[in-house]
Design a protein around this motif. Structure first.
Motif, mmCIF file in Angstrom:
data_model
loop_
_atom_site.group_PDB
_atom_site.id
_atom_site.type_symbol
_atom_site.label_atom_id
_atom_site.label_comp_id
_atom_site.label_asym_id
_atom_site.label_seq_id
_atom_site.Cartn_x
_atom_site.Cartn_y
_atom_site.Cartn_z
ATOM 1 N N ASN A 254 -6.744 8.833 -3.387
ATOM 2 C CA ASN A 254 -6.715 7.316 -2.754
ATOM 3 C C ASN A 254 -6.237 7.681 -1.380
ATOM 4 O O ASN A 254 -5.646 6.529 -0.772
ATOM 5 C CB ASN A 254 -5.776 6.451 -3.348
ATOM 6 C CG ASN A 254 -6.147 6.099 -4.563
ATOM 7 O OD1 ASN A 254 -7.045 5.033 -4.813
ATOM 8 N ND2 ASN A 254 -5.896 6.632 -5.947
ATOM 9 N N SER A 255 -6.040 8.754 -0.896
ATOM 10 C CA SER A 255 -5.612 9.142 0.501
ATOM 11 C C SER A 255 -6.084 8.437 1.517
ATOM 12 O O SER A 255 -5.638 8.039 2.690
ATOM 13 C CB SER A 255 -5.556 10.322 0.513
ATOM 14 O OG SER A 255 -7.082 10.999 0.812
ATOM 15 N N ILE A 256 -7.619 8.201 1.624
ATOM 16 C CA ILE A 256 -8.236 7.425 2.818
ATOM 17 C C ILE A 256 -7.753 5.853 2.637
ATOM 18 O O ILE A 256 -7.468 5.363 3.780
ATOM 19 C CB ILE A 256 -9.859 7.382 2.388
ATOM 20 C CG1 ILE A 256 -10.402 8.921 2.514
ATOM 21 C CG2 ILE A 256 -10.590 6.439 3.409
ATOM 22 C CD1 ILE A 256 -11.738 9.052 1.974
ATOM 23 N N GLU A 257 -7.523 5.460 1.415
ATOM 24 C CA GLU A 257 -7.125 4.108 1.466
ATOM 25 C C GLU A 257 -5.689 3.834 1.952
ATOM 26 O O GLU A 257 -5.112 3.078 2.646
ATOM 27 C CB GLU A 257 -7.347 3.330 0.055
ATOM 28 C CG GLU A 257 -6.806 1.766 0.184
ATOM 29 C CD GLU A 257 -7.871 0.959 0.767
ATOM 30 O OE1 GLU A 257 -7.385 -0.006 1.139
ATOM 31 O OE2 GLU A 257 -8.781 1.152 1.126
ATOM 32 N N LEU A 258 -4.806 4.910 1.440
ATOM 33 C CA LEU A 258 -3.440 4.924 1.748
ATOM 34 C C LEU A 258 -3.207 5.072 3.478
ATOM 35 O O LEU A 258 -2.352 4.444 4.094
ATOM 36 C CB LEU A 258 -2.814 5.916 1.298
ATOM 37 C CG LEU A 258 -2.469 5.834 -0.484
ATOM 38 C CD1 LEU A 258 -2.155 7.069 -0.916
ATOM 39 C CD2 LEU A 258 -1.476 4.600 -0.756
ATOM 40 N N VAL A 259 -4.083 5.815 4.035
ATOM 41 C CA VAL A 259 -4.029 5.917 5.493
ATOM 42 C C VAL A 259 -4.348 4.474 6.044
ATOM 43 O O VAL A 259 -3.694 4.180 7.010
ATOM 44 C CB VAL A 259 -4.903 7.090 6.158
ATOM 45 C CG1 VAL A 259 -5.227 6.903 7.490
ATOM 46 C CG2 VAL A 259 -4.246 8.546 5.587
ATOM 47 N N HIS A 260 -5.094 3.970 5.724
ATOM 48 C CA HIS A 260 -5.751 2.665 6.264
ATOM 49 C C HIS A 260 -4.786 1.617 6.135
ATOM 50 O O HIS A 260 -4.158 0.837 7.099
ATOM 51 C CB HIS A 260 -6.977 2.085 5.411
ATOM 52 C CG HIS A 260 -7.225 0.730 5.967
ATOM 53 N ND1 HIS A 260 -7.762 0.689 7.296
ATOM 54 C CD2 HIS A 260 -7.364 -0.403 5.226
ATOM 55 C CE1 HIS A 260 -8.046 -0.903 7.359
ATOM 56 N NE2 HIS A 260 -7.899 -1.236 6.151
ATOM 57 N N ILE A 261 -3.828 1.705 4.849
ATOM 58 C CA ILE A 261 -2.692 0.969 4.651
ATOM 59 C C ILE A 261 -1.422 1.129 5.718
ATOM 60 O O ILE A 261 -0.822 0.055 6.088
ATOM 61 C CB ILE A 261 -2.250 0.996 3.181
ATOM 62 C CG1 ILE A 261 -3.338 0.269 2.300
ATOM 63 C CG2 ILE A 261 -0.862 0.508 2.854
ATOM 64 C CD1 ILE A 261 -3.009 0.600 0.749
#
Length: 398
Positions: A254-261
């Motif tokens: 989920n790292s892509i979404e976590l960076v976005h958050i």
């Protein structure tokens, strides 16, 4: 020497002095200062581009006179968000610096708030360097072919910011540090542990209702806070329900979404810092309105770039965003136009600091370019001696 918190004895053994967490404070201080440095570089690029655009004329208007490039809406669309972002970055740096001083330089060092300072500084450093580099490139392009010259000064700034995007590695590494902190705090809240309600994350655990319409400056802040809160809760639930066996796998997938958050959290921090600064400026009627207009530009410009989130989370409709970017933004550009040069002059950069022919305070752009060209050794002669000798040899052969 230079060993306040550690030393090496005569036998070569390393010893720590005091709390080892204080060593961490030096790195944080450097990271915070970098945020200020990026803001200054962006301010220089904006100053050069605005001043040159206020001198450069191109295209005939109906009266038969050439139009100032800065009067074109397309040029304003490039440069006004750049100025607004610069001011937003300055205010966010000041808020972060105040937090650092409060935590690390008070009589009682607040170690429990170090993780928050680490998370904000990590995200802000990554965000400001990335956005500043992007805007410096926009400023260079806005100056046309002259912007590519070393004499413009912008290319040097752009190169420095380009390198800054890799300080401490790729920016996504720092954004992940911010994301880890947010997940940890969310977990603590779920476990009914105490959360410092005076921190920058208070809104994540508050009941926030998104404004139906955007009227006041605070409406933008609430809108961004709702977005950040909903995104964090969504990813937190995803991680809980994930079938991955280890926390490492969950985070990695989920790292892509976590960076976005993490970016959403940083944008909210910047917007709230800018809002606090604008409220203080309200005491000065002479420029309070201008600062409010800059705040609107920054908020709408950032919102427009993240429109997918606001529509998906049902915080705004596509029609509302369309109205903001199609009608509100251009109107703000028109209102700010008379003050654009003054807004960059406020940065008070000396010509020696800018080192730019295009960004001269006196506006003598083309005279400066000609003088810089004359200083080039290859332009010492009107006709180079080599050409004269070639011509003479040719003539003698005939």
């Amino acid at each position: 020497m230079l060993m306040k918190l550690a030393y090496v004895d005569e036998q070569g053994n390393f010893h720590r002095l005091g709390d080892p967490r204080l060593l961490y404070g030096a790195m944080l201080a450097t990271r915070v200062s970098l945020c200020a440095f990026f803001s200054i570089l962006l301010a220089r690029a904006a100053t050069i581009a605005i001043r040159y655009s206020a001198v450069r004329r191109q295209g005939l208007n109906p009266s038969g006179k050439e139009t100032l490039v800065l009067d074109y809406p397309l040029q304003q669309e490039k440069l006004v968000p750049c100025i607004a972002t610069t001011y937003a970055f300055f205010y966010s740096f000041m808020k972060l610096e105040n937090l650092r001083v409060q935590i690390l330089e008070s009589d009682i060092i607040l170690f429990e708030q170090l993780p928050e300072l680490h998370a904000i500084s990590s995200g802000l450093k990554a965000y400001t360097s990335t956005i500043a580099e992007r805007f410096s490139q926009i400023c260079r392009v806005a100056c046309g072919g002259h912007g590519f010259l070393v004499a413009s000064g912008i290319k040097t700034i752009n190169n420095m910011l380009d390198a800054a995007c890799s300080y401490e590695g790729d920016s996504v590494v720092l954004f992940q540090q911010t994301a880890r902190y947010l997940l940890k705090v969310m977990q603590q809240a779920d476990d009914d542990n105490d959360v410092n309600m005076e921190s920058s994350i208070t809104y994540l655990f508050s009941t926030i209702s998104a404004p139906a319409t955007i009227v006041n400056l605070d409406d933008y802040c609430r809108l961004f806070e709702c977005r950040s809160q909903l995104l964090l809760k969504s990813i937190s639930n995803q991680l809980i329900e994930s079938s991955s066996s280890t926390s490492y796998d969950k985070f990695s997938k989920n790292s892509i979404e976590l960076v976005h958050i993490a970016k959403a959290y940083v944008e909210t921090f910047i917007l709230r810092a800018f809002y606090d600064g604008v409220r203080k400026a309200a005491e000065h009627q002479s420029f309070a309105l201008v600062f409010e207009q800059l705040f609107h530009v920054f908020a709408i410009h950032t919102l427009r770039n993240q429109a997918t989130d606001f529509i998906r989370l049902k915080l705004l409709t596509a029609e509302q965003i369309y109205q903001l970017e199609t009608y509100t933004l251009p109107d703000l550009y028109t209102r700010l136009r008379p003050n654009l040069v003054a807004l960059v002059d406020t940065f008070d950069f000396h010509d020696n600091e800018l080192n730019s022919c295009l960004g001269r305070y006196d506006g003598q752009v083309y005279e400066a370019l000609m003088e810089r060209a004359r200083l080039n050794p290859s332009n010492r002669y009107k006709v180079h001696p080599v050409w004269t000798s070639i011509k003479q040899n040719t003539m003698s052969k005939l």
